[in-house]
Design a protein around this motif. Sequence first.
Motif, PDB file in Angstrom:
ATOM      1  N   ASN A 119      -8.456 -71.843  68.672  1.00 56.19           N
ATOM      2  CA  ASN A 119      -9.788 -72.434  68.568  1.00 56.19           C
ATOM      3  C   ASN A 119     -10.783 -71.843  69.564  1.00 56.19           C
ATOM      4  O   ASN A 119     -11.933 -72.250  69.587  1.00 56.19           O
ATOM      5  N   LEU A 120     -10.348 -70.904  70.384  1.00 57.32           N
ATOM      6  CA  LEU A 120     -11.270 -70.320  71.356  1.00 57.32           C
ATOM      7  C   LEU A 120     -12.249 -69.394  70.646  1.00 57.32           C
ATOM      8  O   LEU A 120     -11.850 -68.444  69.987  1.00 57.32           O
ATOM      9  N   VAL A 121     -13.523 -69.685  70.795  1.00 58.30           N
ATOM     10  CA  VAL A 121     -14.581 -68.873  70.191  1.00 58.30           C
ATOM     11  C   VAL A 121     -15.489 -68.396  71.323  1.00 58.30           C
ATOM     12  O   VAL A 121     -16.274 -69.176  71.859  1.00 58.30           O
ATOM     13  N   PRO A 122     -15.395 -67.125  71.730  1.00 56.07           N
ATOM     14  CA  PRO A 122     -16.125 -66.672  72.918  1.00 56.07           C
ATOM     15  C   PRO A 122     -17.627 -66.880  72.872  1.00 56.07           C
ATOM     16  O   PRO A 122     -18.242 -67.090  73.903  1.00 56.07           O
ATOM     17  N   GLN A 123     -18.243 -66.805  71.677  1.00 56.03           N
ATOM     18  CA  GLN A 123     -19.696 -66.958  71.664  1.00 56.03           C
ATOM     19  C   GLN A 123     -20.143 -68.413  71.685  1.00 56.03           C
ATOM     20  O   GLN A 123     -21.335 -68.700  71.730  1.00 56.03           O
ATOM     21  N   ASP A 124     -19.174 -69.356  71.687  1.00 50.32           N
ATOM     22  CA  ASP A 124     -19.509 -70.770  71.841  1.00 50.32           C
ATOM     23  C   ASP A 124     -19.665 -71.050  73.338  1.00 50.32           C
ATOM     24  O   ASP A 124     -18.686 -71.139  74.071  1.00 50.32           O
ATOM     25  N   ALA A 179     -21.422 -64.485  75.565  1.00 48.29           N
ATOM     26  CA  ALA A 179     -20.034 -64.862  75.269  1.00 48.29           C
ATOM     27  C   ALA A 179     -19.382 -65.369  76.540  1.00 48.29           C
ATOM     28  O   ALA A 179     -19.786 -65.011  77.653  1.00 48.29           O
ATOM     29  N   TRP A 180     -18.360 -66.213  76.344  1.00 49.26           N
ATOM     30  CA  TRP A 180     -17.657 -66.786  77.493  1.00 49.26           C
ATOM     31  C   TRP A 180     -16.160 -66.785  77.220  1.00 49.26           C
ATOM     32  O   TRP A 180     -15.693 -67.267  76.190  1.00 49.26           O
ATOM     33  N   PHE A 181     -15.427 -66.193  78.170  1.00 46.29           N
ATOM     34  CA  PHE A 181     -13.972 -66.169  78.105  1.00 46.29           C
ATOM     35  C   PHE A 181     -13.433 -67.038  79.243  1.00 46.29           C
ATOM     36  O   PHE A 181     -13.420 -66.616  80.402  1.00 46.29           O
ATOM     37  N   PRO A 182     -13.001 -68.276  78.946  1.00 39.83           N
ATOM     38  CA  PRO A 182     -12.500 -69.158  80.009  1.00 39.83           C
ATOM     39  C   PRO A 182     -11.151 -68.686  80.535  1.00 39.83           C
ATOM     40  O   PRO A 182     -10.521 -67.782  79.979  1.00 39.83           O
ATOM     41  N   SER A 183     -10.683 -69.320  81.596  1.00 44.74           N
ATOM     42  CA  SER A 183      -9.478 -68.853  82.281  1.00 44.74           C
ATOM     43  C   SER A 183      -8.246 -68.872  81.383  1.00 44.74           C
ATOM     44  O   SER A 183      -7.339 -68.058  81.568  1.00 44.74           O
ATOM     45  N   ARG A 184      -8.212 -69.757  80.381  1.00 45.33           N
ATOM     46  CA  ARG A 184      -7.020 -69.808  79.524  1.00 45.33           C
ATOM     47  C   ARG A 184      -6.886 -68.558  78.643  1.00 45.33           C
ATOM     48  O   ARG A 184      -5.841 -68.329  78.038  1.00 45.33           O
ATOM     49  N   PHE A 185      -7.958 -67.762  78.553  1.00 42.81           N
ATOM     50  CA  PHE A 185      -7.892 -66.507  77.797  1.00 42.81           C
ATOM     51  C   PHE A 185      -7.034 -65.472  78.516  1.00 42.81           C
ATOM     52  O   PHE A 185      -6.454 -64.583  77.892  1.00 42.81           O
ATOM     53  N   PHE A 186      -6.956 -65.581  79.847  1.00 38.96           N
ATOM     54  CA  PHE A 186      -6.241 -64.589  80.650  1.00 38.96           C
ATOM     55  C   PHE A 186      -4.818 -65.099  80.904  1.00 38.96           C
ATOM     56  O   PHE A 186      -4.605 -66.023  81.689  1.00 38.96           O
ATOM     57  N   MET A 246     -28.247 -72.235  78.407  1.00 41.00           N
ATOM     58  CA  MET A 246     -27.232 -71.487  77.676  1.00 41.00           C
ATOM     59  C   MET A 246     -27.576 -71.442  76.190  1.00 41.00           C
ATOM     60  O   MET A 246     -27.120 -72.265  75.399  1.00 41.00           O
ATOM     61  N   THR A 247     -28.390 -70.527  75.789  1.00 37.27           N
ATOM     62  CA  THR A 247     -28.741 -70.368  74.382  1.00 37.27           C
ATOM     63  C   THR A 247     -27.879 -69.306  73.768  1.00 37.27           C
ATOM     64  O   THR A 247     -27.473 -68.353  74.412  1.00 37.27           O
ATOM     65  N   LYS A 248     -27.582 -69.470  72.485  1.00 38.74           N
ATOM     66  CA  LYS A 248     -26.730 -68.509  71.794  1.00 38.74           C
ATOM     67  C   LYS A 248     -27.474 -67.232  71.500  1.00 38.74           C
ATOM     68  O   LYS A 248     -28.550 -67.245  70.936  1.00 38.74           O
ATOM     69  N   THR A 249     -26.923 -66.129  71.912  1.00 38.71           N
ATOM     70  CA  THR A 249     -27.412 -64.821  71.497  1.00 38.71           C
ATOM     71  C   THR A 249     -26.777 -64.497  70.160  1.00 38.71           C
ATOM     72  O   THR A 249     -25.639 -64.877  69.909  1.00 38.71           O
ATOM     73  N   LEU A 250     -27.520 -63.811  69.296  1.00 44.45           N
ATOM     74  CA  LEU A 250     -26.995 -63.456  67.994  1.00 44.45           C
ATOM     75  C   LEU A 250     -25.742 -62.614  68.145  1.00 44.45           C
ATOM     76  O   LEU A 250     -25.762 -61.570  68.765  1.00 44.45           O
ATOM     77  N   VAL A 251     -24.635 -63.089  67.616  1.00 42.02           N
ATOM     78  CA  VAL A 251     -23.369 -62.389  67.788  1.00 42.02           C
ATOM     79  C   VAL A 251     -22.620 -62.354  66.483  1.00 42.02           C
ATOM     80  O   VAL A 251     -22.788 -63.198  65.618  1.00 42.02           O
ATOM     81  N   ALA A 252     -21.797 -61.335  66.316  1.00 42.68           N
ATOM     82  CA  ALA A 252     -20.864 -61.275  65.205  1.00 42.68           C
ATOM     83  C   ALA A 252     -19.479 -61.243  65.812  1.00 42.68           C
ATOM     84  O   ALA A 252     -19.248 -60.537  66.775  1.00 42.68           O
ATOM     85  N   PHE A 253     -18.528 -61.988  65.255  1.00 38.26           N
ATOM     86  CA  PHE A 253     -17.270 -62.218  65.939  1.00 38.26           C
ATOM     87  C   PHE A 253     -16.074 -61.846  65.082  1.00 38.26           C
ATOM     88  O   PHE A 253     -15.963 -62.241  63.947  1.00 38.26           O
ATOM     89  N   CYS A 254     -15.179 -61.075  65.681  1.00 38.90           N
ATOM     90  CA  CYS A 254     -13.867 -60.847  65.085  1.00 38.90           C
ATOM     91  C   CYS A 254     -12.924 -60.553  66.224  1.00 38.90           C
ATOM     92  O   CYS A 254     -13.026 -59.520  66.860  1.00 38.90           O
TER      93      CYS A 254
END
Length: 309
Positions: free
Chosen positions: A29-34, A121-128, A3-11
């Motif tokens: 504190n949820l940061v999808p690209q983390d 990016a990762w959106f865990p279940s608590r996002f929904f 799981m390597t970070k892809t270059l992302v810009a976040f807002c």
Amino acid sequence: MKMTKTLVAFCLSAALLAGQSFTAHADINLVPQDLSAAPTLSAQSIQSLTWQPVDPSRTQITTLANSGQRLNDAELAGPVVAYSLPANIGELTLTLTSEVEKNQVFAPNVLVLDENMRPAAWFPSRFFTYQQPGVMSADRLEGVMKLTPALGQQKIYLLVFTTEKDLTQTTTMIDPAKAYAKGTGNAVPDIPDPIAHHSREGTLKLKVKTSAGSSILVGPLFGSSGPGPVTVGNSPAVAPAAYTAAPAPTPAAKREPIMNDTEGYFNQSIKQAVDSGNIDKALKLLDEAERLGSTSARKVFISSVKGKG
């Protein structure tokens, strides 16, 4: 797959919820690209999936059943859904809905992969989060994801799954009598709310539309050292080619050099656009600056994006 970070810009402006039973508390504190907390999936297992193309003009409805495709991972539970989306139509606003059926609901997690199938990016279940039923909708878990594919990409991928941990949790709904009382301004009855248990099965709806809003940038910006073509599904399929930076525009003959003040203006505007999360605007400013002969705008853009990564 590491799981390597892809270059992302976040807002991100969506409200995020947390808790074992989903309650109205924002998870700021949820940061999808983390991706540090996301399940670690091997490249071989991801490449073994059959990816379902998504038509942006219509709602994609998918029924998850025990007979569906799976990934061999201890954290994942039950079948998975693998979507393939076009990445050359601009920014994407994705609304993923999981409907409650017979007091059971599939709690989705979404792993976003770039065109080389590297996690972005990762959106865990608590996002929904839980949404009350409406005239045309049922009780459901729902989340809105805004993604901007990097220039040059042709496809991005969504892997949807639930986990063993999700199956130990529940979602508290609202009793129809309470919802009616609140809607009419009457006294809310003191009755228990129904509980939806999280399940391996369910019904998902995915809606796609283009958007000019700020979002997560998926994929490398300039150049790529990623792997070559991969095999997707049971038959060979050519994966989108790794993104190669487009050459800078060739200056027109006898063009006058760009004025220092003009170049400074574009550089400052690019930085401000990136700082405010408006990557689309920053890219347009970059194109215009290079058309006028700027040699520093691209460096300013890259350094500004890295500063927000």
